[in-house]
Design an enzyme around this catalytic site. Structure first.
Site, PDB file in Angstrom:
ATOM      1  N   CYS A   9      -3.214   0.837   7.046  1.00 20.72           N
ATOM      2  CA  CYS A   9      -4.097  -0.132   8.062  1.00 20.72           C
ATOM      3  C   CYS A   9      -4.065   0.429   9.143  1.00 20.72           C
ATOM      4  O   CYS A   9      -5.176  -0.521  10.050  1.00 20.72           O
ATOM      5  CB  CYS A   9      -2.431  -0.618   8.195  1.00 20.72           C
TER       6      CYS A   9
ATOM      7  N   GLY B  17       0.632  -6.201  16.160  1.00 22.92           N
ATOM      8  CA  GLY B  17       2.053  -5.916  16.266  1.00 22.92           C
ATOM      9  C   GLY B  17       2.792  -5.970  16.765  1.00 22.92           C
ATOM     10  O   GLY B  17       2.231  -6.613  18.077  1.00 22.92           O
TER      11      GLY B  17
ATOM     12  N   GLU C 189       7.398   1.396  14.769  1.00 27.40           N
ATOM     13  CA  GLU C 189       8.443   2.247  13.821  1.00 27.40           C
ATOM     14  C   GLU C 189       7.937   3.252  14.340  1.00 27.40           C
ATOM     15  O   GLU C 189       7.213   4.262  14.663  1.00 27.40           O
ATOM     16  CB  GLU C 189       7.763   1.565  12.763  1.00 27.40           C
TER      17      GLU C 189
ATOM     18  N   ASN D 248       0.675  -1.425   0.177  1.00 23.92           N
ATOM     19  CA  ASN D 248       0.173  -0.106   0.211  1.00 23.92           C
ATOM     20  C   ASN D 248       0.620   1.172  -0.179  1.00 23.92           C
ATOM     21  O   ASN D 248       0.543   2.539  -0.247  1.00 23.92           O
ATOM     22  CB  ASN D 248      -1.133   0.202   1.106  1.00 23.92           C
TER      23      ASN D 248
ATOM     24  N   SER E  51       6.725  -6.071  -1.633  1.00 21.49           N
ATOM     25  CA  SER E  51       5.688  -6.823  -2.256  1.00 21.49           C
ATOM     26  C   SER E  51       5.755  -7.123  -3.984  1.00 21.49           C
ATOM     27  O   SER E  51       5.823  -5.791  -4.523  1.00 21.49           O
ATOM     28  CB  SER E  51       4.250  -5.855  -1.979  1.00 21.49           C
ATOM     29  N   GLU E  52       5.670  -8.108  -4.104  1.00 19.77           N
ATOM     30  CA  GLU E  52       5.313  -8.604  -5.570  1.00 19.77           C
ATOM     31  C   GLU E  52       4.567  -7.664  -6.453  1.00 19.77           C
ATOM     32  O   GLU E  52       4.395  -7.603  -7.958  1.00 19.77           O
ATOM     33  CB  GLU E  52       5.886 -10.040  -5.913  1.00 19.77           C
TER      34      GLU E  52
ATOM     35  N   THR F 233       0.199 -13.589   8.155  1.00 19.92           N
ATOM     36  CA  THR F 233       1.585 -13.747   7.691  1.00 19.92           C
ATOM     37  C   THR F 233       2.286 -13.018   8.754  1.00 19.92           C
ATOM     38  O   THR F 233       3.219 -13.656   8.446  1.00 19.92           O
ATOM     39  CB  THR F 233       1.586 -12.963   6.410  1.00 19.92           C
TER      40      THR F 233
ATOM     41  N   GLU G  57       4.720  -4.804  11.902  1.00 20.97           N
ATOM     42  CA  GLU G  57       3.286  -3.776  11.760  1.00 20.97           C
ATOM     43  C   GLU G  57       2.145  -4.959  10.934  1.00 20.97           C
ATOM     44  O   GLU G  57       2.782  -4.819   9.526  1.00 20.97           O
ATOM     45  CB  GLU G  57       3.740  -2.851  10.693  1.00 20.97           C
TER      46      GLU G  57
HETATM   47  P1  NDP Z   1       0.755  -9.488   2.577  1.00 13.02           P
HETATM   48  O1  NDP Z   1       0.658  -9.989   4.486  1.00 13.02           O
HETATM   49  O2  NDP Z   1       0.126 -10.388   2.120  1.00 13.02           O
HETATM   50  O3  NDP Z   1       1.562  -9.529   2.863  1.00 13.02           O
HETATM   51  C1  NDP Z   1       3.469  -8.711   3.205  1.00 13.02           C
HETATM   52  C2  NDP Z   1       4.609  -9.091   2.411  1.00 13.02           C
HETATM   53  O4  NDP Z   1       4.778 -10.483   2.578  1.00 13.02           O
HETATM   54  C3  NDP Z   1       4.601  -8.544   1.287  1.00 13.02           C
HETATM   55  O5  NDP Z   1       6.060  -9.366   0.867  1.00 13.02           O
HETATM   56  C4  NDP Z   1       4.026 -10.751   0.836  1.00 13.02           C
HETATM   57  O6  NDP Z   1       5.253 -11.349  -0.584  1.00 13.02           O
HETATM   58  C5  NDP Z   1       5.254 -11.416   2.119  1.00 13.02           C
HETATM   59  N1  NDP Z   1       4.790 -12.768   1.940  1.00 13.02           N
HETATM   60  C6  NDP Z   1       4.246 -13.073   2.228  1.00 13.02           C
HETATM   61  N2  NDP Z   1       3.996 -14.645   2.732  1.00 13.02           N
HETATM   62  C7  NDP Z   1       4.819 -14.616   3.953  1.00 13.02           C
HETATM   63  C8  NDP Z   1       5.273 -15.530   4.649  1.00 13.02           C
HETATM   64  N3  NDP Z   1       4.932 -16.590   4.642  1.00 13.02           N
HETATM   65  N4  NDP Z   1       6.778 -14.954   4.706  1.00 13.02           N
HETATM   66  C9  NDP Z   1       7.499 -14.360   4.567  1.00 13.02           C
HETATM   67  N5  NDP Z   1       6.848 -12.477   3.779  1.00 13.02           N
HETATM   68  C10 NDP Z   1       5.550 -13.343   2.926  1.00 13.02           C
HETATM   69  O7  NDP Z   1       0.236  -8.000   2.863  1.00 13.02           O
HETATM   70  P2  NDP Z   1      -0.381  -7.530   2.270  1.00 13.02           P
HETATM   71  O8  NDP Z   1       0.593  -7.480   1.212  1.00 13.02           O
HETATM   72  O9  NDP Z   1      -1.617  -8.003   1.635  1.00 13.02           O
HETATM   73  O10 NDP Z   1      -0.712  -5.715   3.011  1.00 13.02           O
HETATM   74  C11 NDP Z   1      -1.684  -5.609   3.179  1.00 13.02           C
HETATM   75  C12 NDP Z   1      -2.001  -5.802   5.206  1.00 13.02           C
HETATM   76  O11 NDP Z   1      -0.632  -5.249   5.841  1.00 13.02           O
HETATM   77  C13 NDP Z   1      -2.677  -5.243   5.637  1.00 13.02           C
HETATM   78  O12 NDP Z   1      -2.870  -6.487   6.822  1.00 13.02           O
HETATM   79  C14 NDP Z   1      -2.339  -3.894   6.022  1.00 13.02           C
HETATM   80  O13 NDP Z   1      -3.480  -3.480   7.155  1.00 13.02           O
HETATM   81  C15 NDP Z   1      -1.118  -4.353   6.741  1.00 13.02           C
HETATM   82  N6  NDP Z   1      -0.743  -3.047   6.656  1.00 13.02           N
HETATM   83  C16 NDP Z   1       0.349  -3.384   8.340  1.00 13.02           C
HETATM   84  C17 NDP Z   1       0.496  -1.658   7.973  1.00 13.02           C
HETATM   85  C18 NDP Z   1       0.901  -1.217   9.915  1.00 13.02           C
HETATM   86  O14 NDP Z   1       1.819  -1.005   9.813  1.00 13.02           O
HETATM   87  N7  NDP Z   1       0.672  -1.842  10.889  1.00 13.02           N
HETATM   88  C19 NDP Z   1       0.873  -0.859   7.168  1.00 13.02           C
HETATM   89  C20 NDP Z   1       0.738  -0.902   6.076  1.00 13.02           C
HETATM   90  C21 NDP Z   1      -0.289  -2.704   5.891  1.00 13.02           C
HETATM   91  P3  NDP Z   1       3.923 -10.750  -1.719  1.00 13.02           P
HETATM   92  O15 NDP Z   1       2.993  -9.975  -1.221  1.00 13.02           O
HETATM   93  O16 NDP Z   1       5.037 -10.704  -2.580  1.00 13.02           O
HETATM   94  O17 NDP Z   1       3.165 -12.455  -1.909  1.00 13.02           O
END
Ligand code: NDP
Length: 487
Positions: free
Chosen positions: A282, A457, A461, A151, A176-177, A230, A248
């Site tokens: 988030c 979390g 940060e 995001n 993220s990919e 995750t 986070e």
């Molecule tokens: P994901 O949990 O799907 O992915 C986050 C990252 O983790 C991506 O780079 C993803 O790779 C990677 N990933 C996925 N599976 C694994 C694994 N098993 N081991 C290690 N890394 C992994 O989150 P989203 O990208 O969908 O983001 C949205 C979420 O993030 C929401 O829940 C949001 O609330 C939260 N968020 C929290 C924030 C905070 O500061 N608290 C700020 C912003 C977002 P890939 O995507 O390439 O598969």
């Protein structure tokens, strides 16, 4: 026309993988592939570790003030290139230009600047113990992994690298990919600013690459931003080599609007906290509890402003203030939640459908959506949706609404609108959330620590304390007299 292919960024330059495997990245507003990225295969992964080891040796040997000077140069370049970088973020994420142009790069640069300033001020302690004494040193951890969500890709890369690098660590970052380019741009900027090769490396790929990072024994810490589920996997994997973690994660945050609140201000906060970045934030206040005395006024104004003031369309159009969701899959997920809300008996005040704006007909848009007649046990009130979907609920008793607001396993953020200063603090002190706002919502300056309570979390940060999360304390006892030994 062929699209560019980006390689992984290792040891100060782009490095080709051996398998030749790539993935495609789409612009969410057009559904078109805009570039490809090489996946970090075993060759790249090994190279990343070697590179970070060398980077760490060089970087940690510098004085904090030298590191600070270099990081401040990176901050200046980030600001100079604001528009170019903001455009990268718009094309990758689908968010409106009017946001990215003034928020994404700016808030990322602010955090690096903040930690660059703090780095030379980190000091140890010294204390006499009789004639002997001890002192402590704040030492970097070593190689830290950063794993980012989609995001705020560049901002997340800055928020993780700022404190890590200021404290003298090396970083291997996996974006993220869905949004891999911002981190690559940051890596290039660090090199241009004078950060030694190997200090900031970018590896690309999906979950498998993330899993490799979390399991690798050469890595001392993982700072993760993403979903709760995750986050649990990341923490479990990191436990294998007892890594330090910062998590986070997601939220389902409440905003409480009391009957003495400035209702227009509260509506502004509710709209910002649900529709900014098309709801993909988030900390969003997706559960809005409104006092029964101002409920009708609140939803009337909310409906009018949502229907009149939101402009969806090509995110590069500076007039557009609602962009496209990150992917078709995510659009379907959000629409699925909306269907569930209707099925479970909530009433759509406005929105509820996919959108196909004339200027971006193939984008993954969802109408700004407000549900009323919501109940605490509805799926849309309990689960994070991560789209432009707001649930409005009614309350009439302070203690009761606090209990309802806290009745969740999440605890990222919370807000209160009231003109009663005592109530504002009394209520906010009882809300179980790490990031709270009074008569405001969403601001997150570099100086303020942010992070979640409960399953939202671990660690923080930003803010001074974050530097401690990227250092370890070494205690050194100094004997000043002869050792008394029974042996
Ligand atoms: P994901 O949990 O799907 O992915 C986050 C990252 O983790 C991506 O780079 C993803 O790779 C990677 N990933 C996925 N599976 C694994 C694994 N098993 N081991 C290690 N890394 C992994 O989150 P989203 O990208 O969908 O983001 C949205 C979420 O993030 C929401 O829940 C949001 O609330 C939260 N968020 C929290 C924030 C905070 O500061 N608290 C700020 C912003 C977002 P890939 O995507 O390439 O598969």
């Amino acid at each position: 026309m062929t699209t560019p292919v980006y390689e992984n960024f290792i040891n100060g330059h782009f490095l080709k993988n051996q398998t030749g495997d790539t993935f495609a990245v789409k612009n969410p507003a057009t559904d078109e592939v805009i570039y490809h990225v090489e996946i970090a295969d075993e060759f790249i992964q090994n190279a990343a570790i070697e590179s970070a080891k060398q980077g760490f040796a060089a970087w940690s040997a510098m004085t904090p003030i030298e590191r600070s000077r270099i990081l401040l140069k990176a901050v200046a370049i980030l600001r100079e290139r604001n528009d170019e970088l903001a455009k990268v973020e718009v094309l990758d994420t689908g968010k409106p230009w009017q946001e990215a142009e003034c928020v994404d790069v700016e808030t990322g640069a602010d955090v690096i600047e903040y930690f660059a300033g703090l780095a030379p001020a980190q000091v140890g302690q010294q204390q006499m113990v009789g004639n002997d004494f001890y002192y402590t040193r704040k030492e970097p951890l070593g190689i830290c992994a950063g794993i980012g969500a989609w995001n705020y890709p560049l901002q997340i890369a800055c928020w993780k690298s700022g404190p890590a690098l200021a404290a003298g660590n090396a970083v291997i970052f996996k974006p993220s990919e869905e949004t891999p380019l911002g981190a690559i741009k940051l890596a290039e900027i660090f090199i241009e600013a004078g950060v030694p090769a190997g200090v900031f490396n970018v590896v690309q790929g999906a979950a498998e690459v993330g899993q490799w990072l979390t399991a690798n024994p050469n890595i001392e810490k993982v700072s993760f931003t993403g979903e709760v589920g995750t986050g649990k996997k990341v923490m479990a994997s990191a436990a294998g080599s007892l890594k330090d973690v910062t998590m986070e994660l997601g939220g389902k945050s409440p905003l409480l609007v009391f009957d003495d609140a400035d209702v227009s201000q509260a509506v502004s906060a509710a709209m910002l906290g649900n529709f900014y970045t098309q709801g993909e934030i988030c900390t969003n206040c997706t559960r809005i509890y409104v006092h029964k005395n101002v409920y009708q006024q609140f939803i009337d104004e909310l409906k009018t402003r949502t229907e009149q003031n939101i402009i969806a369309g090509d995110p590069m159009d500076p007039e557009v203030n609602l962009g496209a969701l990150i992917s078709k899959k995510h659009q379907e997920l959000v629409l699925g939640y909306i269907d569930k809300g209707v099925q479970e008996g909530a009433t759509l005040l406005t929105g509820g459908k996919a959108l196909s704006p004339a200027s971006a007909p193939n984008g993954y848009f969802v109408e700004p959506t407000v549900f009323v007649d919501c109940k605490d046990d509805m799926t849309i009130v309990k689960e994070e949706i991560f789209g432009p979907v707001m649930s409005v609920l009614v309350f009439d008793d302070e203690d009761d609404v606090i209990q309802r607001a806290n009745d969740t396993h999440l605890g990222l953020a919370a807000g209160v609108f009231t003109k009663d200063i005592q109530r504002a603090h009394r209520v906010i002190h009882q809300l179980q959330a790490g990031i709270c706002w009074i008569n405001s919502y969403g601001n997150s300056p570099a100086e303020m620590p942010v992070g979640g309570y409960k399953q939202s979390g671990i660690g923080r940060e930003n803010g001074i304390e974050t530097l401690d999360h990227y250092t370890q304390t070494k205690s050194i006892y100094v004997g000043m007299s002869n050792i008394e030994s029974p042996f």
